[in-house]
Motif scaffolding. Structure first.
Motif, short mmCIF file in Angstrom:
data_model
loop_
_atom_site.label_atom_id
_atom_site.label_comp_id
_atom_site.label_asym_id
_atom_site.label_seq_id
_atom_site.Cartn_x
_atom_site.Cartn_y
_atom_site.Cartn_z
N ARG A 31 0.83 -1.20 0.00
CA ARG A 31 0.00 0.00 0.00
C ARG A 31 0.87 1.26 0.00
NH1 ARG A 31 -5.39 -0.70 3.21
NH2 ARG A 31 -5.69 -2.95 3.24
N ASN A 32 0.16 2.42 -0.21
CA ASN A 32 0.78 3.74 -0.08
C ASN A 32 2.06 3.86 -0.90
OD1 ASN A 32 -1.26 4.60 1.73
ND2 ASN A 32 -0.18 3.61 3.42
N PHE A 55 -0.39 6.15 -7.47
CA PHE A 55 -0.43 4.68 -7.39
C PHE A 55 -0.50 4.29 -5.91
CE2 PHE A 55 1.90 0.51 -8.59
CZ PHE A 55 0.68 -0.16 -8.58
N ASP A 56 -1.64 3.75 -5.48
CA ASP A 56 -1.91 3.57 -4.06
C ASP A 56 -1.69 2.15 -3.56
OD1 ASP A 56 -3.03 4.53 -1.49
OD2 ASP A 56 -4.68 3.16 -1.98
N LYS A 57 -2.02 1.14 -4.35
CA LYS A 57 -2.03 -0.22 -3.81
C LYS A 57 -1.91 -1.25 -4.93
CE LYS A 57 -5.12 -3.36 -1.24
NZ LYS A 57 -6.44 -3.51 -0.61
N ALA A 88 -4.94 -7.04 -8.51
CA ALA A 88 -5.67 -5.77 -8.53
C ALA A 88 -4.73 -4.63 -8.20
CB ALA A 88 -6.82 -5.80 -7.52
N LEU A 89 -4.89 -3.53 -8.91
CA LEU A 89 -4.10 -2.33 -8.69
C LEU A 89 -5.05 -1.17 -8.44
CD1 LEU A 89 -2.80 -4.05 -11.32
CD2 LEU A 89 -0.92 -2.49 -10.84
N ALA A 90 -4.63 -0.23 -7.60
CA ALA A 90 -5.49 0.89 -7.25
C ALA A 90 -4.71 2.19 -7.34
CB ALA A 90 -6.06 0.71 -5.84
N TRP A 91 -5.35 3.21 -7.92
CA TRP A 91 -4.83 4.56 -7.97
C TRP A 91 -5.83 5.48 -7.25
CZ3 TRP A 91 -4.57 0.99 -11.73
CH2 TRP A 91 -3.34 0.74 -12.33
N ASN A 92 -5.32 6.51 -6.58
CA ASN A 92 -6.21 7.34 -5.78
C ASN A 92 -5.69 8.78 -5.75
OD1 ASN A 92 -8.25 8.12 -4.09
ND2 ASN A 92 -7.38 7.20 -2.25
N THR A 93 -6.55 9.73 -6.12
CA THR A 93 -6.25 11.15 -5.99
C THR A 93 -7.49 11.83 -5.39
OG1 THR A 93 -7.13 11.87 -8.14
CG2 THR A 93 -4.87 10.99 -8.10
N ASP A 94 -7.39 13.13 -5.15
CA ASP A 94 -8.54 13.87 -4.63
C ASP A 94 -9.69 13.90 -5.63
OD1 ASP A 94 -7.20 14.39 -2.29
OD2 ASP A 94 -6.46 16.36 -2.94
N ALA A 95 -9.37 13.83 -6.91
CA ALA A 95 -10.41 13.97 -7.94
C ALA A 95 -10.96 12.63 -8.42
CB ALA A 95 -9.87 14.76 -9.13
N TRP A 96 -10.16 11.57 -8.36
CA TRP A 96 -10.61 10.30 -8.92
C TRP A 96 -9.89 9.14 -8.25
CZ3 TRP A 96 -6.64 7.48 -11.02
CH2 TRP A 96 -5.51 8.21 -11.40
N ASP A 97 -10.47 7.97 -8.39
CA ASP A 97 -9.84 6.73 -7.96
C ASP A 97 -10.17 5.65 -8.98
OD1 ASP A 97 -12.32 5.10 -6.82
OD2 ASP A 97 -12.47 7.12 -5.97
N LEU A 98 -9.21 4.75 -9.16
CA LEU A 98 -9.34 3.70 -10.17
C LEU A 98 -8.88 2.39 -9.59
CD1 LEU A 98 -9.73 2.72 -13.15
CD2 LEU A 98 -7.34 3.38 -13.54
N ASN A 99 -9.69 1.34 -9.77
CA ASN A 99 -9.32 -0.03 -9.43
C ASN A 99 -9.38 -0.86 -10.71
OD1 ASN A 99 -9.29 -0.40 -6.23
ND2 ASN A 99 -10.90 1.07 -6.75
N ALA A 100 -8.31 -1.58 -10.99
CA ALA A 100 -8.26 -2.37 -12.22
C ALA A 100 -7.44 -3.62 -11.98
CB ALA A 100 -7.66 -1.54 -13.36
#
Length: 697
Positions: A286-287, A292-294, A340-352
């Motif tokens: 994580r982090n 790129f969050d996880k 699974a990969l996760a991206w996270n910002t204040d405006a959007w988040d994506l899991n793919a």
């Protein structure tokens, strides 16, 4: 199981290699972080309810429910995963005795519900679903249950047109050497007794966790004092070892075993073995840098070995179609994984990511007591699925969010049956044939909470294409008219559904509603008829419409009282045929609770309306509509006492007024237990009391 050999089979979808490589890279990244000294985080958050006994579950969002599975529930604490789901509005069970009912959400059944345990798929093996997936789940050995209603996520596997159910265990991170323990004892009427232990110990570098349970009950009595064959005995044991080199890294290996037996008033055989073997490997980081969050990878291996017979828990019925002792042994091995990969910002988040699944179904049977043990196994079905998915959330305006998801699955099923089976087997014309389908799914959802409003709204449109499952392709006697068999003739289901919901939270009030309307093309329907050799089932496709919803409200007049209720309704209609069979009736739950943090008292009134929208002769692989059912009302009470923060006692009396009633979704009593030839639904337990003692630190 080594990555170099997992899932390997010639001429199959090559799903293992990318997951194994990803998992290896992820573990390598975790090793590189082993010198980190940051404090450990507490793991994923878990919703913890402030009541001693759960009678109804309130959603975290209008379509999403999360609850602590270790809390007692009413009716009597659940013996399996499907039984626990009954506390979630919209769920019901196809009943056949005391345990192992088959879950139904909004009238939808089988693989329309995506059922996962610790991120992996567990599939039963019985062609009539005597051992459905949740038969192997002991809810209290998990930490939380998450339910997402409708086709409103693409993240957790294929075919989730009705919804997604996840039983999950949290990670027991430790900042310093220590231990955690949660244990319970349950005693109740009809010799019900359960024991559960969940313990973990570790330090900042790792942990070990052991969960185990044993559950047992005798036949219960209905409200008229008649004994209903329903006894069960089951046990489970699981162990996990985790390495946590820093606050953001995890590698975990796990293994589990279980077994049991269950007596069924509504079947011609009982379950004399429910053997389960599971293995898992999980890595997580994580982090990471920037958005790129996880990254998370999992591999799992789940194997069930189920025996059903007519002699271990009953005597063979000389007047039935099975007058002599006989047994059938079936097994299903399911293995797979997820990256699974996760991206996270204040405006959007994506899991793919991608997920894969590979299943192998085997069987053997014989006349005579335990004669099946000397018979060879034969494989009758193989299936694969590989799917890629992405789900994006965009905060495009203050207090407004748009969610979109896309998923594409490549499914493959191979018919390995050399003959058609039955009393006079014939060569199988589809022996060795492989069916392959490409199945897209997607969703778009708008979530908004207007400025100054305490109400959040959502409006979502989802589409799911679902491959027919093992029970739809291999269990029917016949396929659609003009087809060779069900394997060759049944088409994939295509469901398009509109979901709308609201959730209001302010002050003393909590109110929610979730409504839906759907169109199902090529809905898979079972038609029942009687032939010269017994019951004949035909699987067909037909188009259908569905609609309904759930709503609930909770009012807290002060800090000690809580009043609430929920309402659930499902409606379905099949083009040219009429009412959708196996649809539960309108159901309401009203509850009241008092809790001063030392003592608690509660009451639950469950009311089911009469169901006259039926279609006798039609149903699913488990059963068919037996006719209309009258309504009923059942009143139950509960109470609890907190000796300390660690030691708690809960108790209840279910069906306080000893009503005699039967659920609409039900099987007819079997003649081996003295039920008459015409269909008679199995009655539910009469007045029953239970006591649960829980200790944790």
């Amino acid at each position: 199981m080594p990555c170099s050999t997992a899932f390997r089979r010639r001429d199959r979808i090559p799903v293992a290699h990318p997951l194994c490589v990803a998992l290896s890279l992820l573990i390598a990244g975790t090793c590189a972080a082993a010198d980190g000294t940051a404090p450990h985080h507490a793991g994923d958050g878990m919703v913890t309810l402030d009541t001693l006994v759960v009678t109804d579950v309130t959603p975290t969002l209008a379509m999403t429910f999360v609850t602590d599975t270790k809390l007692p529930r009413q009716p009597v604490p659940a013996s399996d995963g499907a039984d626990y789901l009954r506390t979630v509005p919209g769920f019901s069970l196809i009943r056949s005795g005391g345990t192992n009912g088959d879950p139904v959400l909004r009238g939808m059944f089988g693989s329309r519900l995506n059922l996962l345990t610790d991120g992996g798929h567990m599939q039963g093996a019985c062609p009539a679903r005597m051992d459905n997936s949740l038969s192997y789940v002991s809810p209290e050995t998990y930490d939380r249950l998450e339910v997402i209603k409708g086709p409103q996520t693409v993240l957790w596997g294929p075919g989730a047109s009705a919804g997604t159910v996840r039983f999950e265990r949290d990670i027991p991170f430790f900042d310093a050497p220590g231990a955690q323990f949660n244990g319970s004892l349950t005693f109740g009427s009809f010799d019900r007794n359960d024991q559960v232990i969940d313990t973990a110990f570790g330090n900042a570098d790792g942990y070990a966790r052991v969960t185990a349970n044993r559950s047992e009950a005798d036949d219960y009595e209905d409200g008229d004092g008649r004994t209903v064959p329903s006894a069960w005995k089951k046990w489970n044991a699981d162990v996990a070892f985790g390495w946590t080199p820093d606050a953001d890294s995890l590698v975990e290996v796990s293994a589990g075993r279980g077994d049991g037996e269950a007596r069924y008033a509504g079947r011609g055989m009982d379950g004399s073995q429910f053997a389960r073997t599971t293995y898992g490997l999980r890595a997580e980081r994580r982090n990471l840098e920037g958005a790129f969050d996880k990254i998370e990878a999992r591999l799992y291996y789940n194997d069930v070995d189920h025996v059903m017979d007519n002699y271990t828990l009953r005597d063979p019925d000389p007047d039935s179609s099975m007058p002599m002792p006989m047994a059938s042994n079936v097994a299903q091995r399911t293995q797979g994984g997820r990256l699974a990969l996760a991206w996270n910002t204040d405006a959007w988040d994506l899991n793919a990511g991608l997920d894969v699944r590979d299943s192998l179904h085997r069987k053997r049977s014989a006349m005579g007591r335990d004669a099946y043990r000397s018979q060879p196994w034969t494989t009758d079905a193989r299936s694969d699925n590989i799917g890629v998915f992405a789900e994006l959330g965009w905060n495009f305006a203050p207090r407004q969010r748009l969610v979109g998801g896309l998923r594409v699955d490549r499914a493959s099923v191979q018919d390995e049956r050399a003959s058609t089976g039955g009393m006079m087997p014939q060569p199988n014309p589809t022996h060795g044939v492989t069916r392959r389908e490409t199945l897209p799914s997607g969703l778009i959802r708008w979530e908004v909470q207007p400025q100054g409003s305490a109400t959040m709204w959502h409006l979502g449109l989802g589409h799911v294409q679902r491959m027919p499952d093992y029970w739809e392709l291999f269990s029917p006697t016949l396929g659609p008219a003009g087809s060779i068999n069900a394997f060759a003739g049944i088409e994939p289901e295509r469901t398009t559904q509109l979901d709308i919901g609201m959730h209001y939270r302010e002050g003393r009030w909590d109110a929610w509603a979730s409504l839906y309307a759907g169109r199902i093309q090529d809905y898979i329907l079972f038609e029942y008829a009687e032939g010269t050799m017994g019951s004949i089932t035909r699987a067909t496709n037909a188009d259908a419409d569905t609609r309904g919803g759930e709503l609930g409200v909770e009012f807290r007049p002060n800090g000690e009282w809580k009043l609430g209720g929920s309402l659930a309704y499902a409606w379905g209609d099949i083009d040219g045929i009429g009412a959708m069979p196996q649809t539960p009736p309108l159901e309401a739950r009203l509850n009241a609770a008092y809790d001063n943090k030392r003592w608690s008292l509660g009451a639950l009134l469950r009311v089911a309306a009469a169901q006259d929208r039926v279609n006798p002769g039609y149903g699913n692989v488990v059963g068919q509509d037996l006719g209309t059912t009258p309504g009923f009302a059942v009143f139950s009470i509960n109470g609890g006492y907190r000796f300390t923060k660690r030691l708690q006692l809960a108790a209840g009396i279910d069906n306080l007024f000893d009503r005699t009633y039967a659920e609409h979704l039900n099987l007819a009593g079997n003649s081996a237990f003295g039920y008459p030839g015409e269909p008679v639904r199995i009655h539910e337990p009469g007045r029953s009391a239970w006591l649960k003692l829980n200790y944790r630190f």
